[in-house]
Motif scaffolding. Structure first.
Motif, PDB file in Angstrom:
ATOM      1  N   VAL A 268       0.839  -1.205   0.000  1.00 58.08           N
ATOM      2  CA  VAL A 268       0.000   0.000   0.000  1.00 58.08           C
ATOM      3  C   VAL A 268       0.870   1.250   0.000  1.00 58.08           C
ATOM      4  CG1 VAL A 268      -1.676   1.327   1.349  1.00 58.08           C
ATOM      5  CG2 VAL A 268      -1.937  -1.150   1.119  1.00 58.08           C
ATOM      6  N   TYR A 269       1.920   1.243   0.809  1.00 58.68           N
ATOM      7  CA  TYR A 269       2.749   2.434   0.927  1.00 58.68           C
ATOM      8  C   TYR A 269       3.780   2.554  -0.191  1.00 58.68           C
ATOM      9  CZ  TYR A 269       0.459   3.293   5.286  1.00 58.68           C
ATOM     10  OH  TYR A 269      -0.511   3.564   6.226  1.00 58.68           O
ATOM     11  N   GLU A 270       3.943   1.491  -0.958  1.00 60.29           N
ATOM     12  CA  GLU A 270       4.784   1.560  -2.156  1.00 60.29           C
ATOM     13  C   GLU A 270       3.937   1.721  -3.418  1.00 60.29           C
ATOM     14  OE1 GLU A 270       7.355  -1.871  -2.116  1.00 60.29           O
ATOM     15  OE2 GLU A 270       8.828  -0.834  -0.852  1.00 60.29           O
ATOM     16  N   ASP A 271       2.638   1.940  -3.242  1.00 59.55           N
ATOM     17  CA  ASP A 271       1.708   2.229  -4.332  1.00 59.55           C
ATOM     18  C   ASP A 271       1.542   1.091  -5.333  1.00 59.55           C
ATOM     19  OD1 ASP A 271       1.333   4.680  -3.172  1.00 59.55           O
ATOM     20  OD2 ASP A 271       2.509   5.815  -4.627  1.00 59.55           O
ATOM     21  N   THR A 272       1.754  -0.135  -4.878  1.00 60.07           N
ATOM     22  CA  THR A 272       1.470  -1.280  -5.742  1.00 60.07           C
ATOM     23  C   THR A 272       0.151  -1.948  -5.360  1.00 60.07           C
ATOM     24  OG1 THR A 272       2.758  -2.779  -4.340  1.00 60.07           O
ATOM     25  CG2 THR A 272       3.899  -1.707  -6.184  1.00 60.07           C
ATOM     26  N   SER A 273      -0.491  -1.458  -4.297  1.00 60.62           N
ATOM     27  CA  SER A 273      -1.800  -1.948  -3.878  1.00 60.62           C
ATOM     28  C   SER A 273      -2.605  -0.753  -3.371  1.00 60.62           C
ATOM     29  CB  SER A 273      -1.662  -2.986  -2.757  1.00 60.62           C
ATOM     30  OG  SER A 273      -2.917  -3.274  -2.170  1.00 60.62           O
ATOM     31  N   SER A 299      12.989  12.659   4.822  1.00 62.30           N
ATOM     32  CA  SER A 299      14.368  12.298   4.493  1.00 62.30           C
ATOM     33  C   SER A 299      14.637  12.483   3.011  1.00 62.30           C
ATOM     34  CB  SER A 299      14.639  10.838   4.870  1.00 62.30           C
ATOM     35  OG  SER A 299      13.851   9.948   4.088  1.00 62.30           O
ATOM     36  N   GLN A 300      15.924  12.558   2.680  1.00 68.69           N
ATOM     37  CA  GLN A 300      16.381  12.492   1.299  1.00 68.69           C
ATOM     38  C   GLN A 300      17.445  11.404   1.249  1.00 68.69           C
ATOM     39  OE1 GLN A 300      17.175  15.926   2.800  1.00 68.69           O
ATOM     40  NE2 GLN A 300      14.945  15.899   2.872  1.00 68.69           N
ATOM     41  N   THR A 301      17.402  10.588   0.221  1.00 64.05           N
ATOM     42  CA  THR A 301      18.288   9.438   0.138  1.00 64.05           C
ATOM     43  C   THR A 301      19.136   9.500  -1.112  1.00 64.05           C
ATOM     44  OG1 THR A 301      16.729   8.054   1.350  1.00 64.05           O
ATOM     45  CG2 THR A 301      18.427   6.922   0.071  1.00 64.05           C
ATOM     46  N   THR A 302      20.421   9.406  -0.917  1.00 65.88           N
ATOM     47  CA  THR A 302      21.376   9.204  -2.002  1.00 65.88           C
ATOM     48  C   THR A 302      22.192   7.986  -1.621  1.00 65.88           C
ATOM     49  OG1 THR A 302      21.490  11.581  -2.424  1.00 65.88           O
ATOM     50  CG2 THR A 302      23.236  10.199  -3.361  1.00 65.88           C
ATOM     51  N   ALA A 303      21.889   6.871  -2.280  1.00 67.62           N
ATOM     52  CA  ALA A 303      22.499   5.601  -1.896  1.00 67.62           C
ATOM     53  C   ALA A 303      24.013   5.756  -1.727  1.00 67.62           C
ATOM     54  CB  ALA A 303      22.173   4.534  -2.948  1.00 67.62           C
ATOM     55  N   PRO A 304      24.588   5.149  -0.678  1.00 64.96           N
ATOM     56  CA  PRO A 304      23.928   4.236   0.274  1.00 64.96           C
ATOM     57  C   PRO A 304      23.402   4.930   1.532  1.00 64.96           C
ATOM     58  CG  PRO A 304      26.277   4.174   0.644  1.00 64.96           C
ATOM     59  CD  PRO A 304      26.055   5.174  -0.475  1.00 64.96           C
ATOM     60  N   ARG A 345       9.844   4.963   7.096  1.00 62.87           N
ATOM     61  CA  ARG A 345       9.784   4.241   5.827  1.00 62.87           C
ATOM     62  C   ARG A 345       8.586   4.638   4.972  1.00 62.87           C
ATOM     63  NH1 ARG A 345      10.704  -2.257   4.792  1.00 62.87           N
ATOM     64  NH2 ARG A 345      10.797  -2.112   2.523  1.00 62.87           N
ATOM     65  N   LYS A 346       7.460   4.972   5.621  1.00 66.37           N
ATOM     66  CA  LYS A 346       6.319   5.430   4.835  1.00 66.37           C
ATOM     67  C   LYS A 346       6.768   6.595   3.951  1.00 66.37           C
ATOM     68  CE  LYS A 346       2.602   4.275   8.116  1.00 66.37           C
ATOM     69  NZ  LYS A 346       1.506   4.806   8.953  1.00 66.37           N
ATOM     70  N   PHE A 347       6.367   6.606   2.724  1.00 60.02           N
ATOM     71  CA  PHE A 347       6.696   7.657   1.755  1.00 60.02           C
ATOM     72  C   PHE A 347       8.142   7.590   1.271  1.00 60.02           C
ATOM     73  CE2 PHE A 347       3.912   9.451   5.119  1.00 60.02           C
ATOM     74  CZ  PHE A 347       2.728   9.272   4.451  1.00 60.02           C
ATOM     75  N   LEU A 348       8.814   6.473   1.493  1.00 64.30           N
ATOM     76  CA  LEU A 348      10.190   6.355   1.008  1.00 64.30           C
ATOM     77  C   LEU A 348      10.224   6.306  -0.513  1.00 64.30           C
ATOM     78  CD1 LEU A 348      13.170   6.036   1.803  1.00 64.30           C
ATOM     79  CD2 LEU A 348      12.807   3.562   1.850  1.00 64.30           C
ATOM     80  N   GLY A 349       9.257   5.617  -1.119  1.00 63.81           N
ATOM     81  CA  GLY A 349       9.223   5.542  -2.572  1.00 63.81           C
ATOM     82  C   GLY A 349       8.541   4.279  -3.053  1.00 63.81           C
ATOM     83  N   GLU A 350       8.329   4.213  -4.347  1.00 63.57           N
ATOM     84  CA  GLU A 350       7.792   3.010  -4.960  1.00 63.57           C
ATOM     85  C   GLU A 350       8.869   1.929  -4.963  1.00 63.57           C
ATOM     86  OE1 GLU A 350       6.247   4.133  -8.754  1.00 63.57           O
ATOM     87  OE2 GLU A 350       4.513   5.165  -7.902  1.00 63.57           O
ATOM     88  N   PRO A 351       8.543   0.682  -5.318  1.00 64.88           N
ATOM     89  CA  PRO A 351       9.531  -0.401  -5.254  1.00 64.88           C
ATOM     90  C   PRO A 351      10.822  -0.047  -5.998  1.00 64.88           C
ATOM     91  CG  PRO A 351       7.366  -1.315  -5.653  1.00 64.88           C
ATOM     92  CD  PRO A 351       7.212   0.174  -5.736  1.00 64.88           C
ATOM     93  N   GLY A 352      11.938  -0.194  -5.313  1.00 63.24           N
ATOM     94  CA  GLY A 352      13.241   0.086  -5.917  1.00 63.24           C
ATOM     95  C   GLY A 352      13.610   1.553  -5.941  1.00 63.24           C
ATOM     96  N   GLN A 353      12.748   2.439  -5.398  1.00 62.34           N
ATOM     97  CA  GLN A 353      13.011   3.870  -5.411  1.00 62.34           C
ATOM     98  C   GLN A 353      13.115   4.409  -3.988  1.00 62.34           C
ATOM     99  OE1 GLN A 353       9.961   5.790  -7.729  1.00 62.34           O
ATOM    100  NE2 GLN A 353      10.595   4.820  -9.647  1.00 62.34           N
ATOM    101  N   VAL A 354      13.876   5.478  -3.837  1.00 59.99           N
ATOM    102  CA  VAL A 354      14.050   6.119  -2.528  1.00 59.99           C
ATOM    103  C   VAL A 354      13.921   7.626  -2.689  1.00 59.99           C
ATOM    104  CG1 VAL A 354      15.414   4.301  -1.442  1.00 59.99           C
ATOM    105  CG2 VAL A 354      16.546   6.018  -2.863  1.00 59.99           C
TER     106      VAL A 354
END
Length: 487
Positions: A268-273, A299-304, A345-354
């Motif tokens: 749900v939180y990754e917007d796939t459901s 947050s802002q994420t720049t791997a890692p 973690r909520k609002f981190l991004g869709e699958p594979g995204q940050v």
């Protein structure tokens, strides 16, 4: 169904009576720019385009990367703590230093919510251009519901909440901008604030009328009957109309997400459901614009590495049962400059995204269940309240004890509400409407509780800071607009 609100372009009548136009490349829609709703609103499709333009205004103030309503009520309360390694965004709000001149949230919420109201009134004022029938009713129902939601947001931000204190109903509310069929309103009016009681009567009146008009299924992207009754369950609760809150909750067909299936809630939180989502604001997430990156408030994420703005409060995080399946959507381990944090973690991004680019969950079926349980408790229906609460706990825990009564049951309802709705813009309002203080822990921002604690640990119950100040520009422009007490 999921109500996913894509950004459409519509010129909205602003508080200054000017008209603004939008990029006509958005979704291929042609906005009207002549400022004449009598000629623009001439078909069902043009009216629906007008309604869709209202929803874009909601997105503007719920999702703003600087001060979105999706996150600020948690920042103002006790669910999160300022990360010292972040950009210190919203620090004036976190430390309760906001005043009528403070930028960000105060002017944003006021202007964008009233633009949503004005856009709704454009539709309502010309609704008789349509022939009587179900299509006209459905358009009007959507516009009335949207107008109510925008005013409700303004009222809970800038005014007291009816259940907040015994005299709340007689305290200053906000201006309820309302037009009737064929009316365009007076753009030069200088209205005075109404009472809180008057505001809630009009909010509820619009929603109740909308419930009788709006369609059962309007398709992805639009309010429908479940959305209106779900919102009514919330507004009735804020107004202390507990039996009505129960009745409205019973009208909602959506069930809660079965999180006992591994990853179901995370989907749900990754917007796939969209399971259990009743109202959701969204823009086209394929856009390159950063404006829809709602997650950057946390947050802002720049791997890692992740540079957190706000992280989960140490005491709150450690109060959550390890058997609670919501932990997977609430927290993840983040590292920045050698320090570890309990990041949101909520609002981190869709699958594979940050990138923080996800939809905003405005109202979910789980909240409706919690609204009902709280209302039942307030009416001394303890056994019913426990049964209702357990419908949520049954799918949120691998195991739990339960069986509470009396004060323990009330505490359990409020704890489940805090966990379930965490980081989704509820906590400050829940404390406010219940007349409770904000009481932060004295732990630091680092994952083990070390680091720098909050500068201000407590906002006392009833403090004037529970009402945000009316923006100074509005005070200066309207001699009839009185400032909130204390500012």
């Amino acid at each position: 169904m999921k109500n996913k609100f894509y950004t459409y372009c519509l010129a909205s009548l602003m508080a200054t009576s000017l008209l603004v136009s939008c990029d006509d490349e958005l979704n291929g829609l042609q906005p009207f720019v002549e400022g004449n709703p009598e000629t623009f609103f001439n078909s069902v499709s043009s009216f629906q385009n007008g309604v869709d333009g209202i929803y874009s205004q909601f997105w503007n103030y719920y999702s703003s990367p600087g001060s979105g309503l999706q996150a600020l009520p948690d920042i103002l309360a006790d669910n999160v703590i300022l990360a010292q390694s972040g950009r210190r965004s919203n620090e004036d709000y976190y430390d309760y230093r906001y005043n009528p001149n403070t930028g960000g949230a105060v002017p944003l919420y006021w202007s964008e919510a009233y633009e949503a109201v004005n856009a709704a009134n454009l539709v309502i004022g010309q609704i008789d251009n349509l022939a009587d029938g179900p299509e006209k009713n459905n358009i009007l129902g959507q516009a009335l519901a949207a107008r109510a939601i925008a005013h409700f947001d303004l009222a809970r931000i800038f005014a007291m909440i009816p259940t907040q204190s015994p005299d709340a109903n007689n305290s200053p509310g906000i201006v309820y901008l309302k037009v009737e069929d064929g009316d365009t309103g007076d753009p030069f009016a200088e209205p005075a604030r109404e009472t809180v009681a008057s505001n809630y009567a009009e909010i509820i009146g619009d929603l109740e009328q909308a419930a009788q008009l709006i369609g059962n299924e309007n398709g992805e992207g639009r309010l429908d009957r479940d959305a209106v009754y779900g919102m009514l369950s919330r507004v009735y609760l804020y107004n202390g109309d507990y039996q009505l809150a129960i009745d409205a909750a019973d009208e909602v067909a959506e069930g809660v997400v079965d999180a006992t299936v591994e990853g179901a809630l995370l989907d749900v939180y990754e917007d796939t459901s969209n399971e259990g989502v009743i109202i959701e604001w969204s823009v086209n997430t394929s856009s390159e614009s950063g404006f829809n990156n709602v997650g950057v408030l946390y947050s802002q994420t720049t791997a890692p590495d992740t540079r957190s703005e706000y992280v989960i409060d140490y005491e709150f995080f450690n109060s959550i049962d390890p058997n609670d399946l919501r932990l997977e959507v609430m927290q993840y381990d983040a590292t920045f400059e050698g320090n570890n944090y309990n990041a949101v973690r909520k609002f981190l991004g869709e699958p594979g995204q940050v990138n923080g680019r996800v939809d905003i969950k405005v109202l979910r079926a789980a909240e409706v269940v919690l609204n009902k349980a709280e209302a039942q408790y307030e009416l001394n229906q303890g056994a019913n309240a426990l049964a209702t609460l357990n419908t949520l706990r049954d799918v949120r825990y691998s195991s739990y004890t339960g069986g509470e009564s009396g004060q323990a049951l009330e505490d359990a309802i409020q704890f489940e509400r805090r966990v379930e709705l965490s980081f989704e813009g509820h906590r400050f309002f829940d404390l406010k409407r219940r007349g409770e203080a904000v009481e932060r822990s004295n732990n630091g921002d680092i994952q083990d509780g070390s680091g720098t604690p909050p500068e201000f640990l407590t906002l006392p119950a009833g403090d004037f800071k529970f009402q945000l100040p009316i923006p100074i520009d509005e005070i200066n422009a309207n001699p009839n607009m009185n400032q909130n007490s204390g500012y």
